[in-house]
Enzyme design. Sequence first.
Site, PDB file in Angstrom:
ATOM      1  N   TRP B 339       0.826  -1.215   0.000  1.00  0.00           N
ATOM      2  CA  TRP B 339       0.000   0.000   0.000  1.00  0.00           C
ATOM      3  C   TRP B 339       0.858   1.262   0.000  1.00  0.00           C
ATOM      4  O   TRP B 339       0.364   2.355  -0.258  1.00  0.00           O
ATOM      5  CB  TRP B 339      -0.923  -0.017   1.210  1.00  0.00           C
ATOM      6  CG  TRP B 339      -0.205   0.223   2.532  1.00  0.00           C
ATOM      7  CD1 TRP B 339       0.922  -0.410   2.982  1.00  0.00           C
ATOM      8  CD2 TRP B 339      -0.550   1.179   3.535  1.00  0.00           C
ATOM      9  NE1 TRP B 339       1.287   0.065   4.207  1.00  0.00           N
ATOM     10  CE2 TRP B 339       0.408   1.035   4.579  1.00  0.00           C
ATOM     11  CE3 TRP B 339      -1.567   2.112   3.673  1.00  0.00           C
ATOM     12  CZ2 TRP B 339       0.360   1.816   5.736  1.00  0.00           C
ATOM     13  CZ3 TRP B 339      -1.616   2.888   4.821  1.00  0.00           C
ATOM     14  CH2 TRP B 339      -0.659   2.749   5.841  1.00  0.00           C
ATOM     15  N   ASP B 340       2.142   1.104   0.330  1.00  0.00           N
ATOM     16  CA  ASP B 340       3.062   2.241   0.393  1.00  0.00           C
ATOM     17  C   ASP B 340       2.967   3.127  -0.850  1.00  0.00           C
ATOM     18  O   ASP B 340       3.002   4.351  -0.756  1.00  0.00           O
ATOM     19  CB  ASP B 340       4.526   1.760   0.469  1.00  0.00           C
ATOM     20  CG  ASP B 340       4.796   0.792   1.608  1.00  0.00           C
ATOM     21  OD1 ASP B 340       3.873   0.037   1.960  1.00  0.00           O
ATOM     22  OD2 ASP B 340       5.919   0.783   2.108  1.00  0.00           O
ATOM     23  N   GLU B 470       1.007  -2.352  12.551  1.00  0.00           N
ATOM     24  CA  GLU B 470       1.229  -3.801  12.610  1.00  0.00           C
ATOM     25  C   GLU B 470       1.571  -4.300  14.012  1.00  0.00           C
ATOM     26  O   GLU B 470       1.840  -5.486  14.189  1.00  0.00           O
ATOM     27  CB  GLU B 470       2.317  -4.205  11.610  1.00  0.00           C
ATOM     28  CG  GLU B 470       1.873  -3.969  10.176  1.00  0.00           C
ATOM     29  CD  GLU B 470       2.888  -4.441   9.145  1.00  0.00           C
ATOM     30  OE1 GLU B 470       4.049  -4.676   9.524  1.00  0.00           O
ATOM     31  OE2 GLU B 470       2.513  -4.562   7.964  1.00  0.00           O
ATOM     32  N   LYS B 569       3.186   0.840  16.073  1.00  0.00           N
ATOM     33  CA  LYS B 569       4.378   0.870  15.247  1.00  0.00           C
ATOM     34  C   LYS B 569       4.409   2.158  14.441  1.00  0.00           C
ATOM     35  O   LYS B 569       5.471   2.652  14.073  1.00  0.00           O
ATOM     36  CB  LYS B 569       4.352  -0.348  14.313  1.00  0.00           C
ATOM     37  CG  LYS B 569       5.598  -0.615  13.509  1.00  0.00           C
ATOM     38  CD  LYS B 569       5.419  -1.895  12.680  1.00  0.00           C
ATOM     39  CE  LYS B 569       6.594  -2.161  11.762  1.00  0.00           C
ATOM     40  NZ  LYS B 569       6.291  -3.249  10.807  1.00  0.00           N
ATOM     41  N   GLN B 570       3.220   2.687  14.139  1.00  0.00           N
ATOM     42  CA  GLN B 570       3.127   3.817  13.210  1.00  0.00           C
ATOM     43  C   GLN B 570       1.745   4.462  13.330  1.00  0.00           C
ATOM     44  O   GLN B 570       0.873   3.939  13.987  1.00  0.00           O
ATOM     45  CB  GLN B 570       3.317   3.299  11.792  1.00  0.00           C
ATOM     46  CG  GLN B 570       2.193   2.354  11.330  1.00  0.00           C
ATOM     47  CD  GLN B 570       2.671   1.354  10.325  1.00  0.00           C
ATOM     48  OE1 GLN B 570       3.147   0.300  10.696  1.00  0.00           O
ATOM     49  NE2 GLN B 570       2.563   1.679   9.057  1.00  0.00           N
TER      50      GLN B 570
END
Lengths: 738, 738
Positions: B339-340, B470, B569-570
């Site tokens: 998806w980046d 994640e 994580k983000q």
Amino acid sequence: MQIDKLTLKDVATTNRQYLETIFALGDGHMGVRDSVPFTGNQQATLPVMLINGYYATNPITYGESAYGYAKNHQTIISLTSPRYLDFATEKTSSEIPGDWDMTVDDAVLDFDTGVLTEKFQIVTSDHHHFELVVKSMIALDNSHQLFLNYELTSLDYTGTLRFTRPIIHDVTATTADADDPRVAQRQSGLTNQFIPADRQQQIEWQTLVASTHQQITQRDWLTSFPTGFEVYGDHAGFHGSGTIEVQTTLSWSFTRQISEINQALPDTITSWTNDIVDRNRQILTNFWQQSQVQISDQKLQAGIQYNLFQLFQSAGRNGLTNIAAKGITGPGYEGHYFWDTEMYMLPFFIYTQPQIAKQLLHYRFSILPQARKRARSLGVTRGALYAWRTINGEEASAYFPAGTAQYHINADIAHTVKLYFDVTNDQNFLREQGAAVVLETARFWLQFGSWQQRDGRSQFCLYKVTGPDEYTALVDNNYYTNRMAKENMAFAAWLLENHYIDGDADEQAQFTKASTNMYLPYDQEQQVTAQDDNSPKMPVWPFATTAATQYPLLLHYHPLMIYRHRVNKQADTLLAEMLFPEDQSLEQLRRDYEYYEPITTHDSSLSRSIFSILASRLDDRDKAFSYYMDTSLMDLVDLQGNAKDGLHEANLGGSWLGLTYGFAGMYVADGKLHITNHLPTQITHLSYRLRFRGRVMEVQLQQGCTKVQIITGRPLTMVVDGQQREIALESVANSKSS
Amino acid sequence: MQIDKLTLKDVATTNRQYLETIFALGDGHMGVRDSVPFTGNQQATLPVMLINGYYATNPITYGESAYGYAKNHQTIISLTSPRYLDFATEKTSSEIPGDWDMTVDDAVLDFDTGVLTEKFQIVTSDHHHFELVVKSMIALDNSHQLFLNYELTSLDYTGTLRFTRPIIHDVTATTADADDPRVAQRQSGLTNQFIPADRQQQIEWQTLVASTHQQITQRDWLTSFPTGFEVYGDHAGFHGSGTIEVQTTLSWSFTRQISEINQALPDTITSWTNDIVDRNRQILTNFWQQSQVQISDQKLQAGIQYNLFQLFQSAGRNGLTNIAAKGITGPGYEGHYFWDTEMYMLPFFIYTQPQIAKQLLHYRFSILPQARKRARSLGVTRGALYAWRTINGEEASAYFPAGTAQYHINADIAHTVKLYFDVTNDQNFLREQGAAVVLETARFWLQFGSWQQRDGRSQFCLYKVTGPDEYTALVDNNYYTNRMAKENMAFAAWLLENHYIDGDADEQAQFTKASTNMYLPYDQEQQVTAQDDNSPKMPVWPFATTAATQYPLLLHYHPLMIYRHRVNKQADTLLAEMLFPEDQSLEQLRRDYEYYEPITTHDSSLSRSIFSILASRLDDRDKAFSYYMDTSLMDLVDLQGNAKDGLHEANLGGSWLGLTYGFAGMYVADGKLHITNHLPTQITHLSYRLRFRGRVMEVQLQQGCTKVQIITGRPLTMVVDGQQREIALESVANSKSS
């Protein structure tokens, strides 16, 4: 009305692989499947011998690995069947009669002696007819000897017969369905040394991985044979008919982390004698006296006796082995030990064979070091976490969402230590082994859980766990897990308080606090006990559009499809309610039962027995009987369709639970034994024996009448059909139940 | 103040593997890491050439497999570096100078021509000194030619030099850290055919799996060399110093499910000429004009130009390839597309290089058949589910909880189709490709989701999904996923309503209903937008007792330890809020930011850019600047410590977002462009170019002053610093912001 045997008429099919399982023999350590006595083209069969706890190890390969994953497979080793005795006529070119026509006429497994007798009709490729009778027996005296007696009768052949006894040296890979996680998939590399000698061959099997130090010595000896017969030499034969006898004996040594298992070969080589049959008869008479069950329904009588006989054959007795998910009747589930032993099989042993129960619990004590280490891998710095599936104590689950995340195994083991103590009052065991197990498992919960505001107060919560129901994974506050952990910590506090083990007062107080304030999810809207925080909100599985061929779901749907629906593989919340009858009212239990029953597929063999027990408790006696029929006869009618891979050992235990916990409503609470008569109308009489705190007792149920008798031992205060009674030796608590 | 080059002084270390990444060259298809020009003992380096989309496939082995799991790995193939030119003096026995002492004096990457110039100092094993200057350039005109110019000067050696140009035939396994899922772990088997000829060698690489029909032809040609020099023959050499030039050209053919990629070798063989440098200069001048960014901070100016230059080098342009997580600068993440591309890299291309953006989106259209098939594997009978990680369109994630369960990729792609359309107004693309992508992804949600009572009304819910974060897996109603699916379905309804694609009115109504009633979790107690149903109730990660060396957590803790804690994580919920500025008030955004920031580790490189953008929106300009510094310079300072494995391509795109979405507050809502000046005090001036619906525009920010200018194109109504403005050609919307 005791049944003394199982015959071919009592079983589902004559599919060979199925029969191999059903008529398997074992002594708790050495297990031999009932494969046909010829080698040849038998790919569809599993002609194996298994040794409880003898495994190969291979690194687990992950598609994508991560920190802390289980490192190695442990796979029970499938040794070559010792049942082979190939023969050939003069005209046939090979000793391996793979293309011969062979039918089984009869098979009789004697529950009183453990002798299996089979008759085969054989047509050779050169159109001759023979009859072969094979008698098999494993000595049950812990000497690990298998005796085989082959009686071959020629019906229309005269001439020389050539024989060979092939112990195959290559142990090849088991063919298996790669996508079915229930089938063992990896065979070991083995090295072996073959030592032929006069009328004897000796094979030493060693696993390739040196660090496990596992060795098996198999001695194979011709003990009786016609004159001139020489099997291990040049295949010289004899004319017409004759009898050959073989004894196969095993010895082994395994090294475990904290101890060694050494089982030596017996000094003498014995042929099949009545002495050995008598020794077996004595051992089994003892067994049946202690574990006696009588039930008016003949099918169920056969079912329960078969099941208990097989449980007895499967249970490790040396304190360093356990009962695998398929016992030693097949290599399914890689020969691993799961929670099945504690929650489904051990109650039978605890109540009727406590000396075996103690050995099985000692196994858990023996792997505490590995469990402590595993807790560290999961980021928990105090306490122990038992492996979800293991032989040597290390985690062997390669899929953590339905493996390691089933933390409940910790509390299951602690629960069963408590049950063993409640029933046996074995102070030494609790002090020396049990208390450490309970304390270390409780410590894990204390750090694993966390305090959160729930319903306006601080409660103890457990996040991202998987309960018994494997169709739901990584949920928050699984009711079963929380309820079991609550008991685990309460028992640990009790052990500290009563000085069964050393610990500090602060820790004891923390156990009590966490246990008392354990969060137990409940869905206010539907007034049902919730399986977990979110389960009641999830959509129900589309049962209407799921064909019968699509079960078990796990073989036909992606885990993500299963996880995002409300669908149960087996009893989960209901299992907790079964274990703690005093937790909820009958009204609540009924609502829960009616809520969970329609969404349960029973794709697990661990399910129906629990539904039967709870239907008994709810006095839905027809339903209890119906679920019990499926439980008791599961493998004999091949209900799950996979008995060929091995028996469903947990369900064997479940069938004893269905009678005792279900029809007889038996449980222990606050140290007090309870019995309640829930006998289904289809059954006129049920009686069974049990041991309770030094007493031998018998429970007898008839329609409308409950009797509890102490055969030997001191008087007992207990609860019969809801009323407290004082029962003295030879008196009978006699209750007229409604 | 444009920066025209990157030099050795601008980078973190001179660790060779790191330099290989940083100075990698590419043309979107052919990528060459900057490995040293000698073979030898270079195990610590990754001397590879990568072709975007050229992969090997191997079956995925699971520890425990199950229905519907991804079947095959897809691993980008590491071809031998074409940069090698080994030489030897008369005294040294081998051409492979693995033990020679070699230092790099300088490296200069020219952003205006794509020429990389490096100077090495060499001491041979017989103690002679040489200076080597290597110039490298890939032609950017889509001809896939690499030009190399080696200028070797002897400092103290006279004698014959022997040369060889080794294109190694064995492509061996990449050494990799087996437990780090971020590193590519499997190398292909390749077959190759080696065709030597006069001054030329030609190699044909084919992957072993015939079904993928992938072939590379590599032509390697000496275009200039000293008299008497013969490289491909007997290593004849020359005296003293001299120049050698090589051209390596690639051609390929890949078959994809619906189409073929054929890239032929050019007809002529060219040596390094100024014409080629000029052609590159022209292409790059165009690029910089369209994508121009000027910022007063010199470090940030270098950072953003480096990042955009590398994005340009990494982006596939043929409609059947995409941008891998590490571009073509390293084999990390197996060369997969995630998806980046859509969420982090495509905005840059959409706003400044729409012709490339269109090619990248065409890739998603081209793999719709595979996505439809994948939805079926997940039990969803209508619509499509894009693979979480893939090259050929099939799912290649071997860990579904943080792979396939990231269903949000479906909505991410649909979101970016919408953004592309909003910004370009490309009607043809939407009609012919985009609408089908949006409709099929929306259909997936419609069947995947379910209606449940929430807050007293029926709302549309999504169970057991994993959001971008994640460190949290398989949750219910992940805010990000729900919000994105809401947009996906609303856009599908709009496409049906406006006849961009055929569909029925009933389906349109269902999209509208599900979208309108999508459940978006909110924690009333803490007044924060909830990451999912249960996240606010989970215990916070024990940050106080986690050493700095224990990050990233995924390499030091079991997933179960991570999942059961509140730790990110983000950016996850915050990413959704970034994308939809009009969803929430600034007060709500501030509460959410303050809630999530302390629990976010930024272990993912996709995190800091989003935190910078939202800090800008909240006018916390110092924080925005600080996060932006880490974003812009992430690989140049090696912030994550693993730039050696390849560039963090998503973050390259994120650094453009930080400037435009962040400092300039740019977004489109209801088709209207918004710009808001949030320039940090550390920056006095920022200007950048963009294209919007046929216009070329320039945004100029200074402290307290915002200008938006239309360079070419029709007038535009837009919102500048909160006020609606009409901007005509050559007029300037000039706002004094506070």
